[in-house]
Design an enzyme around this catalytic site. Structure first.
Site, PDB file in Angstrom:
ATOM      1  CG  HIS A 237      -4.937  11.152  -0.206  1.00 47.63           C
ATOM      2  ND1 HIS A 237      -5.264  11.615   1.055  1.00 47.63           N
ATOM      3  CD2 HIS A 237      -5.175   9.817  -0.179  1.00 47.63           C
ATOM      4  CE1 HIS A 237      -5.686  10.619   1.796  1.00 47.63           C
ATOM      5  NE2 HIS A 237      -5.643   9.504   1.070  1.00 47.63           N
TER       6      HIS A 237
ATOM      7  CE  LYS B  58     -11.282   4.327   5.597  1.00 44.92           C
ATOM      8  NZ  LYS B  58     -10.239   4.848   4.736  1.00 44.92           N
TER       9      LYS B  58
ATOM     10  NE  ARG C 193      -0.496   3.838   3.823  1.00 41.97           N
ATOM     11  CZ  ARG C 193      -1.734   4.048   4.225  1.00 41.97           C
ATOM     12  NH1 ARG C 193      -2.315   5.183   3.978  1.00 41.97           N
ATOM     13  NH2 ARG C 193      -2.390   3.135   4.883  1.00 41.97           N
TER      14      ARG C 193
ATOM     15  CB  SER D 262      -6.360   9.894   6.272  1.00 42.70           C
ATOM     16  OG  SER D 262      -6.243  10.418   4.982  1.00 42.70           O
TER      17      SER D 262
END
Length: 145
Positions: free
Chosen positions: A16, A41, A90, A127
């Site tokens: 990030h 999440k 990614r 994460s």
């Protein structure tokens, strides 16, 4: 122009941070890091704790503003004067998701999205992987700014 970089950031990783730093090179007016409330999440930290932790990282960078939000990302961007959304990818799978999201966001708000490819050495940092390592007591410091 300002960019809004939105996410749950649980936790905020070196991946990030890389996107924020690169975003600052592209958007002279700055980057707004928007920490969203996302009930889909599993967020171990409360949103305001994440906001404060990220603020500490950028305390000496006046072009970075950190906010929390619970509305649509496009609404948050417009409320805070961002002219573009900043996102990262990614992998090809990430890119396809981000492209679809960018198309919908442009359709409902007129805002364009800039999608930056992750730096190769950071492409494996997520994460969720960092949270998993944390759960098993592993040292995660190399993955955090």
């Amino acid at each position: 122009m300002k960019a809004l970089f939105a996410g749950s950031f649980n936790p905020f990783t070196i991946g990030h941070d890389s996107l924020v730093q690169r975003g600052l090179n592209l958007f002279n007016d700055g980057v707004i890091i928007a920490v969203g409330y996302n009930c889909n999440k599993n967020c171990s930290d409360d949103v305001e704790q994440r906001v404060n932790a990220i603020r500490r990282i950028y305390a000496s960078e006046p072009r970075v503003k950190v906010i929390s939000y619970s509305c649509l990302t496009t609404d948050a961007a417009q409320q805070h004067g961002a002219g573009v959304l900043l996102r990262g990818a990614r992998s090809v799978k990430d890119f396809e998701y981000e492209r679809d999201l960018a198309d919908i966001n442009r359709r409902i708000s007129g805002l364009d999205t800039v999608i930056l490819a992750a730096e190769p050495q950071l492409a494996v940092v997520s994460s969720s992987i960092v949270r998993e390592l944390m759960r098993y007591g592993k040292d995660i410091s190399e993955f955090l700014p």
